[in-house]
Motif scaffolding. Sequence first.
Motif, PDB file in Angstrom:
ATOM      1  N   ASP A  70       3.462 121.216  67.385  1.00  0.00           N
ATOM      2  CA  ASP A  70       3.564 120.321  66.232  1.00  0.00           C
ATOM      3  C   ASP A  70       3.794 118.865  66.641  1.00  0.00           C
ATOM      4  O   ASP A  70       4.014 118.011  65.786  1.00  0.00           O
ATOM      5  CB  ASP A  70       4.682 120.771  65.293  1.00  0.00           C
ATOM      6  N   GLY A  71       3.759 118.571  67.933  1.00  0.00           N
ATOM      7  CA  GLY A  71       3.864 117.200  68.403  1.00  0.00           C
ATOM      8  C   GLY A  71       5.271 116.665  68.546  1.00  0.00           C
ATOM      9  O   GLY A  71       5.460 115.485  68.855  1.00  0.00           O
TER      10      GLY A  71
ATOM     11  N   HIS B  23      -1.274 118.853  61.134  1.00  0.00           N
ATOM     12  CA  HIS B  23      -0.147 117.937  61.284  1.00  0.00           C
ATOM     13  C   HIS B  23      -0.647 116.526  61.589  1.00  0.00           C
ATOM     14  O   HIS B  23      -0.104 115.532  61.070  1.00  0.00           O
ATOM     15  CB  HIS B  23       0.768 118.432  62.400  1.00  0.00           C
ATOM     16  N   GLN B  24      -1.687 116.424  62.409  1.00  0.00           N
ATOM     17  CA  GLN B  24      -2.271 115.116  62.712  1.00  0.00           C
ATOM     18  C   GLN B  24      -2.807 114.469  61.440  1.00  0.00           C
ATOM     19  O   GLN B  24      -2.618 113.272  61.201  1.00  0.00           O
ATOM     20  CB  GLN B  24      -3.413 115.278  63.725  1.00  0.00           C
ATOM     21  N   GLN B  25      -3.488 115.263  60.635  1.00  0.00           N
ATOM     22  CA  GLN B  25      -4.033 114.728  59.390  1.00  0.00           C
ATOM     23  C   GLN B  25      -2.925 114.265  58.459  1.00  0.00           C
ATOM     24  O   GLN B  25      -3.026 113.221  57.808  1.00  0.00           O
ATOM     25  CB  GLN B  25      -4.892 115.807  58.711  1.00  0.00           C
ATOM     26  N   ALA B  26      -1.831 115.034  58.407  1.00  0.00           N
ATOM     27  CA  ALA B  26      -0.698 114.660  57.561  1.00  0.00           C
ATOM     28  C   ALA B  26      -0.063 113.353  58.048  1.00  0.00           C
ATOM     29  O   ALA B  26       0.371 112.520  57.237  1.00  0.00           O
ATOM     30  CB  ALA B  26       0.334 115.780  57.545  1.00  0.00           C
TER      31      ALA B  26
ATOM     32  N   GLY C  61       6.807 116.552  75.553  1.00  0.00           N
ATOM     33  CA  GLY C  61       7.305 115.714  76.636  1.00  0.00           C
ATOM     34  C   GLY C  61       6.711 116.084  77.979  1.00  0.00           C
ATOM     35  O   GLY C  61       6.665 117.261  78.346  1.00  0.00           O
ATOM     36  N   ALA C  62       6.239 115.081  78.728  1.00  0.00           N
ATOM     37  CA  ALA C  62       5.566 115.333  80.005  1.00  0.00           C
ATOM     38  C   ALA C  62       6.519 115.781  81.097  1.00  0.00           C
ATOM     39  O   ALA C  62       6.110 116.465  82.042  1.00  0.00           O
ATOM     40  CB  ALA C  62       4.825 114.073  80.456  1.00  0.00           C
TER      41      ALA C  62
END
Length: 535
Positions: free
Chosen positions: A202-203, A238-241, A209-210
């Motif tokens: 979900d980002g 989620h990106q679209q939201a 985190g890298a």
Amino acid sequence: ECRVFNPQWTRDYFFVQLKEKAVCLVCQETVAVFKEYNLRRHYESRHKDKYASRASFRVAQLIASCGKSFTEGEFVKKCLNVVVEEVCPEKKDVFNAVSLLASTITRRVEEIGGNVYAQLQQKTKDFQFFSLALDESTDVQDTAELLIFIRGVNANFEMCEELAALQSLKGTTTGEDIFDKVCQTMQQLGLDWAKLASITTDGAPSMVGASRGLIGRMNREMEERGLTALLQVHCLIHQQALCCKVLKWDSVMKVVVSCINFIRANGLKHRQFQQFLSELESAYGDVLYHTEIRWLSRGKVLRRFYELLPEVNAFLQSKGKTVPELIDPAWKWHLAFLTDVTELLNGLNLQLQGKGKLICDMYSHIKGFEVKLRLVLEQVEKHNFTHLPATQSFSAEKPSVVFPGEKCVEALEMMKAEFGVRFRELHVHAKEIRLFQNPFVADIDEAQPSYQFELAELQNCDVLKDAFKPNSLIDFYAALPNDTYPNIKPDAGPQFTLMNTQYIGASLWNLQRTQELFCCDKKGDPWSRLLHIFL
């Protein structure tokens, strides 16, 4: 005596006459003598309890799959008894044998869910590729819950998408904590790290985190095992939201929400407003509450408010509340424009939703929306509102204030730029996605060397061309000969496993928050098993 077969026995005991014997329709055993006692004894000793138990299991499965409370079984039992008394009272004892108590339904759900999970464990053994999707949230008891979904394909391109685990996170919810739960789930299902194709999140920082996030930890694990790095996917819904967040327009939303809250916060005012709409024979009976976390809420709320704008203004004035914006042409321009744009975004959101969506289909919807957005932007610059019905409707009223083109164009340009940034990862893989979606139109010269000869063979095979159907990709790839297409066919597997997490996760969180399912211990097995059935 009693040597004549009675047709009523077929209804009562599931026996039919075959030559000179009575044959059981269930187990095919025969009874030599036509005596009701013999048939009844066979039925009651062999099948009566079996059917009652089977019926109980089916009702439990239906209750779980619909997200109903386990206590609903007792209500279903009462309904069945009423029906039996009216339709076939002689069968009342048979229906009474079906146990639908809450405790029974709980046990049935545990057994069914356990069986579903056992089947998943068997299916994972045959996976050629699989992907994981994670969604973390907090339940009503403030416990951090991690949903882990899995989608995999076997050598025959049979796809399986299931809930892999529901893991509770005690204490912290760092990337390391989430990684431990993922490892535990993979171990329980016997999954091979070498077959893991991608992971969807979900980002959140703890996920992507890298260094200290889940993705960084997963990539280090893959490196230690000598495997290539995972394909990381940020949930497309989620990106679209997040792209929608660009269109804040607080000057519009604050007024809309304030008016709605004034109407609905007081029970008396709310009833009077509904009666007011009824007397006016309005197309709608009420305004809608706005909920920020609901993807489609803003678009629906704005559309309803715009349609009821004259009625809302008249009602507020009758209550002594004056809202200048409701009669301000400049503000109404903004309301109409925001209504149209949010509806366009809602349309894209709905296209991305659904279980079993393939990455190529979702990418097509995103590309299509970006084209629509560019088209609308060009038209709005020319004050052309062909695809903006609310804005076009208000324009037809010839308001005294001209259309605020500069602000609206700026908003569309910001949203266009946000889409370009949010979905740049997909655009990087556009050629691979297109090749997977339709290998017959792929450019052979630009394809990877390992694909070129196979594409040449494929694009000139008339039999496969005739068999190709874009809406049945999995069947097409399953039918490809392994020896002729040793690279294209297996490399299509990971594409089938990519999935959205937000849509499925949201369904489960809504189930948890809206249904009274805590008659069983949510931390125990019944809740976890219920989720396996619900999906």
